[in-house]
Write an enzyme that holds these catalytic residues in place. Sequence first.
Site, mmCIF file in Angstrom:
data_model
loop_
_atom_site.group_PDB
_atom_site.id
_atom_site.type_symbol
_atom_site.label_atom_id
_atom_site.label_comp_id
_atom_site.label_asym_id
_atom_site.label_seq_id
_atom_site.Cartn_x
_atom_site.Cartn_y
_atom_site.Cartn_z
ATOM 1 N N ASP A 14 -10.787 2.730 -5.948
ATOM 2 C CA ASP A 14 -10.056 3.082 -4.753
ATOM 3 C C ASP A 14 -9.610 4.511 -4.598
ATOM 4 O O ASP A 14 -9.146 5.148 -5.655
ATOM 5 C CB ASP A 14 -8.707 1.940 -4.901
ATOM 6 C CG ASP A 14 -8.013 2.010 -3.501
ATOM 7 O OD1 ASP A 14 -8.415 2.329 -2.360
ATOM 8 O OD2 ASP A 14 -6.426 1.786 -3.598
ATOM 9 N N ASP A 59 -12.318 9.493 -1.469
ATOM 10 C CA ASP A 59 -11.125 10.223 -0.614
ATOM 11 C C ASP A 59 -11.232 11.558 -0.595
ATOM 12 O O ASP A 59 -10.420 12.125 -1.410
ATOM 13 C CB ASP A 59 -10.146 9.398 -0.810
ATOM 14 C CG ASP A 59 -8.732 9.771 0.119
ATOM 15 O OD1 ASP A 59 -9.226 10.828 0.942
ATOM 16 O OD2 ASP A 59 -7.513 9.500 -0.142
ATOM 17 N N HIS A 97 0.623 3.939 3.040
ATOM 18 C CA HIS A 97 0.754 3.125 1.589
ATOM 19 C C HIS A 97 2.196 3.200 1.378
ATOM 20 O O HIS A 97 3.155 3.954 1.773
ATOM 21 C CB HIS A 97 0.040 4.144 0.488
ATOM 22 C CG HIS A 97 -1.458 4.467 0.509
ATOM 23 N ND1 HIS A 97 -2.006 5.652 0.849
ATOM 24 C CD2 HIS A 97 -2.213 3.573 0.671
ATOM 25 C CE1 HIS A 97 -3.071 5.417 0.797
ATOM 26 N NE2 HIS A 97 -3.583 4.269 0.721
ATOM 27 N N GLY A 98 2.622 2.150 0.555
ATOM 28 C CA GLY A 98 4.100 2.020 0.536
ATOM 29 C C GLY A 98 4.955 1.196 1.826
ATOM 30 O O GLY A 98 4.234 0.258 2.327
ATOM 31 N N ASN A 152 -6.621 -3.463 2.648
ATOM 32 C CA ASN A 152 -6.019 -3.277 0.964
ATOM 33 C C ASN A 152 -4.494 -3.469 1.033
ATOM 34 O O ASN A 152 -3.745 -3.266 1.997
ATOM 35 C CB ASN A 152 -6.164 -1.430 0.952
ATOM 36 C CG ASN A 152 -7.641 -1.052 0.675
ATOM 37 O OD1 ASN A 152 -8.498 -1.816 0.972
ATOM 38 N ND2 ASN A 152 -7.622 0.017 -0.187
ATOM 39 N N VAL A 153 -4.425 -4.115 -0.037
ATOM 40 C CA VAL A 153 -3.024 -4.613 -0.480
ATOM 41 C C VAL A 153 -2.533 -4.147 -1.919
ATOM 42 O O VAL A 153 -3.051 -4.618 -2.618
ATOM 43 C CB VAL A 153 -2.850 -6.298 -0.140
ATOM 44 C CG1 VAL A 153 -1.328 -6.727 -0.461
ATOM 45 C CG2 VAL A 153 -3.199 -6.714 1.326
ATOM 46 N N THR A 201 1.427 -2.752 -2.121
ATOM 47 C CA THR A 201 2.973 -2.621 -2.363
ATOM 48 C C THR A 201 3.478 -4.246 -2.504
ATOM 49 O O THR A 201 4.420 -4.478 -3.328
ATOM 50 C CB THR A 201 3.259 -1.871 -1.263
ATOM 51 O OG1 THR A 201 2.626 -0.782 -1.449
ATOM 52 C CG2 THR A 201 4.904 -1.810 -1.237
HETATM 53 ZN ZN ZN Z 1 -5.155 3.520 0.086
#
Ligand code: ZN
Length: 284
Positions: free
Chosen positions: A85, A107, A180-181, A230-231, A233
């Site tokens: 990732d 990325d 994210h978060g 995507n998981v 948090t």
């Molecule tokens: Zn991500």
Amino acid sequence: MPKVNMVELLKKAKEEKYAVPLINIDTLEWLHAVMDTAQRLQSPIIIGTAPFQVERLGGVHTVVGMIDGLVKDKGYTIPYVIHLDHGSSFEWCKKAIDAGFTSVMIDASSLPLEENIAVTKEVVYYAHAHNISVEAEIGHVGGDEANGSKEVLYADLNECVRMVKETGVDCLTPALGSVHGDYKGEPKLGFDEMQAISEATNVPLVLHGGSGIPDYQIRMCIERGTAKINVATENRRAFHNRLRDILAKDALLIDPLKTTWVAKEAIEEIVESKILLFGSNNKA
Ligand SMILES: [Zn+2]
């Protein structure tokens, strides 16, 4: 058979309108929780580790050995992907591929478009020669999970088309307002843009920052060509809340079997709810 790359997995998901979960793992307990749940619900699963998680766990060989070893020991039969990732460089992606990852994300979204395309192309060339799938990102997913704090920057349709055409990447994260978060208030995702990018690029789309997006918006994403979500948090929060409860009830506990290995049940509950929401159950 069960260890696969993402190509067929996501193609099928896009066609049949469900999404395959990517769950980031932080410890061995995490991995047990995710794999047990996916196997029980007969869902394909993508195990994600970002470079910081890979390093914390020990390195690329530790991650591959841990996942492949557990699959062997437990006899899981579901298709699983070992995915890097937020790979931050060609070197990271190569290192992961050489160690036995079956999929990588490059990325380079913080670089100018031309450079993002150039490095993605390099990764795709190496990955495809090894039958490994590649995900790229256009725009910026906000938040601070992997690459330092980022402002949300919406993906541009023409840049997405160029990225897919010029690199041959297998799936794409068009940043469309997810973070994210934690979200401040209700997420505002660009659904029209998502639809347009899905149609124009014809590759499965990926949604990062899947924690905290309301269920109806998740369904809208899947409707619009999102095939991987995507998981991270939500699992972290659920696990630590459960662990705090366990420790608060008995300050003398010292056996991990009664602490972290029980708290992992909170992860199982989250992963089950995501598999059912994404519709990937019975798709193994
Ligand atoms: Zn991500």
